[in-house]
Scaffold this motif. Sequence first.
Motif, PDB file in Angstrom:
ATOM      1  N   ASP A 158       0.795  -0.958  -0.153  1.00 25.89           N
ATOM      2  CA  ASP A 158       0.525  -0.191  -0.006  1.00 25.89           C
ATOM      3  C   ASP A 158       0.735   0.797  -0.066  1.00 25.89           C
ATOM      4  OD1 ASP A 158      -2.473  -1.563   0.413  1.00 25.89           O
ATOM      5  OD2 ASP A 158      -2.299  -1.795   2.409  1.00 25.89           O
ATOM      6  N   ILE A 159       0.748   2.123  -1.141  1.00 26.07           N
ATOM      7  CA  ILE A 159       1.350   3.302  -0.991  1.00 26.07           C
ATOM      8  C   ILE A 159       0.260   4.541  -0.822  1.00 26.07           C
ATOM      9  CG2 ILE A 159       3.234   4.245  -2.755  1.00 26.07           C
ATOM     10  CD1 ILE A 159       4.237   1.660  -3.572  1.00 26.07           C
ATOM     11  N   TYR A 160       0.445   5.328  -0.271  1.00 30.83           N
ATOM     12  CA  TYR A 160       0.424   7.236  -0.335  1.00 30.83           C
ATOM     13  C   TYR A 160       0.867   8.087  -0.747  1.00 30.83           C
ATOM     14  CZ  TYR A 160      -3.637   3.971   2.061  1.00 30.83           C
ATOM     15  OH  TYR A 160      -3.400   2.861   2.361  1.00 30.83           O
ATOM     16  N   VAL A 161       0.149   8.501  -1.789  1.00 31.08           N
ATOM     17  CA  VAL A 161       1.549   9.857  -2.041  1.00 31.08           C
ATOM     18  C   VAL A 161       0.402  11.304  -1.361  1.00 31.08           C
ATOM     19  CG1 VAL A 161       2.431  11.644  -3.326  1.00 31.08           C
ATOM     20  CG2 VAL A 161       2.922   9.223  -3.877  1.00 31.08           C
ATOM     21  N   LEU A 162       0.818  12.108  -0.555  1.00 27.64           N
ATOM     22  CA  LEU A 162       0.164  12.870   0.585  1.00 27.64           C
ATOM     23  C   LEU A 162       0.796  14.737  -0.460  1.00 27.64           C
ATOM     24  CD1 LEU A 162      -0.056  12.147   3.210  1.00 27.64           C
ATOM     25  CD2 LEU A 162      -1.487  11.565   2.300  1.00 27.64           C
ATOM     26  N   TYR A 163       0.121  15.397  -1.259  1.00 29.13           N
ATOM     27  CA  TYR A 163       0.518  16.458  -2.560  1.00 29.13           C
ATOM     28  C   TYR A 163      -0.526  17.144  -1.905  1.00 29.13           C
ATOM     29  CZ  TYR A 163      -3.147  14.844  -4.847  1.00 29.13           C
ATOM     30  OH  TYR A 163      -4.406  15.127  -5.450  1.00 29.13           O
ATOM     31  N   ARG A 164       0.376  18.625  -2.459  1.00 29.51           N
ATOM     32  CA  ARG A 164      -0.768  20.110  -2.348  1.00 29.51           C
ATOM     33  C   ARG A 164      -1.093  20.154  -4.750  1.00 29.51           C
ATOM     34  NH1 ARG A 164       2.617  24.372   0.044  1.00 29.51           N
ATOM     35  NH2 ARG A 164       0.741  25.682  -0.645  1.00 29.51           N
ATOM     36  N   ASP A 165      -0.008  20.334  -5.113  1.00 30.85           N
ATOM     37  CA  ASP A 165       0.020  19.740  -6.531  1.00 30.85           C
ATOM     38  C   ASP A 165       1.012  18.989  -7.192  1.00 30.85           C
ATOM     39  OD1 ASP A 165      -2.198  22.207  -7.226  1.00 30.85           O
ATOM     40  OD2 ASP A 165      -0.375  23.570  -5.908  1.00 30.85           O
ATOM     41  N   MET A 166       0.422  18.140  -7.706  1.00 30.95           N
ATOM     42  CA  MET A 166       1.194  16.899  -8.669  1.00 30.95           C
ATOM     43  C   MET A 166       2.484  17.717  -9.690  1.00 30.95           C
ATOM     44  SD  MET A 166       1.770  14.240  -6.588  1.00 30.95           S
ATOM     45  CE  MET A 166       2.647  14.042  -8.048  1.00 30.95           C
ATOM     46  N   ARG A 167       3.067  18.017  -9.766  1.00 26.84           N
ATOM     47  CA  ARG A 167       3.843  18.563 -10.700  1.00 26.84           C
ATOM     48  C   ARG A 167       5.189  18.073 -11.549  1.00 26.84           C
ATOM     49  NH1 ARG A 167       4.691  24.861  -7.912  1.00 26.84           N
ATOM     50  NH2 ARG A 167       2.610  25.059  -7.644  1.00 26.84           N
ATOM     51  N   THR A 168       3.764  16.690 -11.937  1.00 28.99           N
ATOM     52  CA  THR A 168       4.973  16.042 -12.800  1.00 28.99           C
ATOM     53  C   THR A 168       5.620  16.561 -14.990  1.00 28.99           C
ATOM     54  OG1 THR A 168       2.618  14.765 -12.990  1.00 28.99           O
ATOM     55  CG2 THR A 168       5.089  13.231 -11.843  1.00 28.99           C
ATOM     56  N   TYR A 169       5.720  17.704 -15.031  1.00 33.93           N
ATOM     57  CA  TYR A 169       5.464  18.392 -15.785  1.00 33.93           C
ATOM     58  C   TYR A 169       6.222  17.929 -17.158  1.00 33.93           C
ATOM     59  CZ  TYR A 169      10.563  19.512 -14.822  1.00 33.93           C
ATOM     60  OH  TYR A 169      11.543  19.957 -14.768  1.00 33.93           O
ATOM     61  N   GLY A 170       5.168  18.490 -17.714  1.00 32.75           N
ATOM     62  CA  GLY A 170       5.867  17.870 -19.825  1.00 32.75           C
ATOM     63  C   GLY A 170       5.787  15.973 -19.496  1.00 32.75           C
ATOM     64  N   MET A 171       6.440  15.649 -20.476  1.00 31.23           N
ATOM     65  CA  MET A 171       6.456  14.263 -20.354  1.00 31.23           C
ATOM     66  C   MET A 171       6.162  13.179 -18.760  1.00 31.23           C
ATOM     67  SD  MET A 171       5.767  14.075 -23.188  1.00 31.23           S
ATOM     68  CE  MET A 171       5.832  15.316 -24.522  1.00 31.23           C
ATOM     69  N   ARG A 172       6.438  13.758 -18.171  1.00 31.65           N
ATOM     70  CA  ARG A 172       7.139  13.083 -16.779  1.00 31.65           C
ATOM     71  C   ARG A 172       5.475  12.779 -16.206  1.00 31.65           C
ATOM     72  NH1 ARG A 172      10.756  16.235 -17.363  1.00 31.65           N
ATOM     73  NH2 ARG A 172      12.503  16.182 -16.720  1.00 31.65           N
ATOM     74  N   GLU A 173       4.556  13.577 -16.954  1.00 32.14           N
ATOM     75  CA  GLU A 173       3.224  13.134 -16.789  1.00 32.14           C
ATOM     76  C   GLU A 173       2.385  11.843 -17.004  1.00 32.14           C
ATOM     77  OE1 GLU A 173      -0.933  13.742 -15.602  1.00 32.14           O
ATOM     78  OE2 GLU A 173       0.950  15.574 -14.825  1.00 32.14           O
ATOM     79  N   GLU A 174       3.394  11.059 -17.547  1.00 33.73           N
ATOM     80  CA  GLU A 174       2.960   9.424 -17.998  1.00 33.73           C
ATOM     81  C   GLU A 174       2.988   8.990 -16.999  1.00 33.73           C
ATOM     82  OE1 GLU A 174       4.829   9.438 -22.004  1.00 33.73           O
ATOM     83  OE2 GLU A 174       2.794   9.634 -22.810  1.00 33.73           O
TER      84      GLU A 174
END
Length: 775
Positions: A602-618
């Motif tokens: 079980d993996i959880y990511v707690l975030y405010r905005d996910m900034r995987t910009y550009g091709m990192r979105e994939e």
Amino acid sequence: EKTFTLDVGAVILAPGFEAFDPSRLDTYGYGHIRDVLTSLEYERLLASNGPYQGHLVRPSDEREPGRIAWIQCVGSRNIHQCGNAYCSSVCCMYAIKQALVTAEHCSGHELEQAIFYMDIRTHGKDFERYLMQAQQQGVRFLRARPHSIEPGPDNKGAVIQYVNDTGHLVSETFDLVVLSIGLEAPKDAHSLAAALGIELTAHRFALTSGFHPVSTTRSGIYATGAFHGPKAIPHAVTEASTAAAEAARVLRTARGTLTRAKTYPEERDVGVETPRIGVFVCSCGINIANTVDVKAVAAYAKTLPHVVHVENNLFTCSADTQIFIAQKIKELGLNRIVVAACTPRTHETLFQDTLREAALNPFLLEMANIRNQNAWVHQQDSQKATEKAKDQVRMAVAKAALNAPLNRLRVHVIQNALVVGGGVAGMNAALYLANQGFAVVLVEKAEALGGHARHLLENDPGEPVQPMLDGLIAQVENHPKITVLKSAQLKTVEGSVGSFRSLVDVGGTEREIFYGAAVLALGGRQAEPNEYLYGQDSRVMTHLQWDALMVQNPESVRAAHSAVFIQWVGSREPQRPYCSRICCTHTVKSALRMKALNPNMDIYVLYRDMRTYGMREELYQRARASGVVFVQYTLETKPRVGIANGALQVEVLDPILGRTLRLPADYVVLAAAVEPNAARDVIDLFKCGVNADGFLNEAHPKLRPVDLTVDGLFVAGLCHYPKPIDETIAQARAAASRAAVMLSKEEMQLAPSSPTSPINAMAVLCVWMSVLTTP
């Protein structure tokens, strides 16, 4: 149509991008709701040379809008309707810019603005402050992706329906709706790639490597700008220099064999002529004309002594206007020129070159900065701004009348380079310069080269870092043109561009070095967290500690049942109000690696905005598809880490459920902020500027993104701003390319001087005395 045959040693591809066409989507009403516009169309509405001369009205009835909405990610981050899975990187920033410019346009009436978004991605240098400015000015940011847009009452405006944070359906009417459209590869990308024999990505952008960010799959062909992938202007300009660096490396043996020096006509002797001054007042689109009455300023300039010609131009810096100015100089016998426009920092050399082409000494130009020093700072008082512009023009005309031709001195350039910092950025810069034939001294304060990259597993495309790093270190340490000084400290810096002298302390022994240019690659570091039980419980660790654990003890990770990643630890907070750029991507990559080790974890990511910009979105999409759970929090609802019955437990408010989640965790991984290295001594020695966050300031973020504010100095890597390895390498090679331009000259020109300088000094002194004594 004509066909040309060119013999070249390298090819640089910069064909740009296509703007996404939202008529392909049936949900936004584009094409049949008149008040739904694309962001490019809205940009034209704001322009002083646009359809309404810069007066903001909605197309349906030409009334001023009171409520305007922007919808983000139109044609981006969309895998269902258009197939553009990537983030276009620039849309959030240009929407915020348009909102702020709109507020300036509509300062005379009440205005409401809303930006609908999924994640706000202000990941560039000083971008977060721009977001904070918009929030302070009342722009609403709504985390929602509207389902549909319908025509407003009487087919004017538009109605947006969306689901808010509480899960309720909301309907709002806006006068204008702006679709923030994304960037696509050029339509002819496939035919271009086929003709050149290069490969493309699935999204038709040029395929490159993370360690060779502009090199295509065919040797000698390089891709830059948006053809390499969506990016903001500073990054595109940096990559242009990177591509130039790669081409120069290939063409090194032929350097200078086909160059032609630009020639100018012989300068006209104006020493005995009465001043005949031409004044050119720039509207600069909306930048000046929206605040300053430029026509009134031009009319006033005609009344000033020695002024024989005045023009008001829409863009005085345009190529057409340069030709026009040169023609007027010849036709009217002008011998002094005043340009009332923007800052001479960016445009003075352009106008000086125009004077040279018209046979005038370039220093017979005077600039009045009525944009940066007037229109931009007095937007709320047009009348006083106009009066101030008249004052600025009057002073420039008075000074121009006293200007005399000046000559530049020439000095010998020391064709050696200094690189400060032995990380990936510094080594790439040193290696490029050395391969261009310049002797390089590389100064590193640590005992070994490698810097921050020694702790990284792989880059964003998934290529292992350590083999690349080992090879890079070997090339640098064995290069005959590179002198590596480890455990070294820069002690002194003297001289100026083209001729610097420094003393370096190497193990208690001082060495004297001479160089013409320097690249500062001082690096960065991971900030030390002071929350979430960090330092109190060994199971709470930073990204770098987690990477080390993955290498040293992967079995302990494989045996874990759960892990929680907490983003924005020390970033986007008062002490560091900026985005650290690399953390979101590192987290999703770590989560995917853990899922590969143990799919049931079980993996959880707690975030405010996910900034995987550009091709990192994939990568973000893959993490979600693999079962990683993302929970959004706010600065006011930060997670809490505690211990219950000896086990770690993380509490966070789920905004969708409206309830507090209690997440058991075998490990808690903190995305700690990136901050610049404490290199105040080096910064003080070179007297280069830093921004409010301590990162080195470039001379101009778009025009000179790798030049520092001190001539002859260039910047690369984390000391400029946090960035991933591919961007670090690109910036390092760009900085080295800029330095090589300077070092390739045997002589360079210094600041101008006059053979009659005592007389000119006395004239200036007399003018100042008259100003000070006149009531």
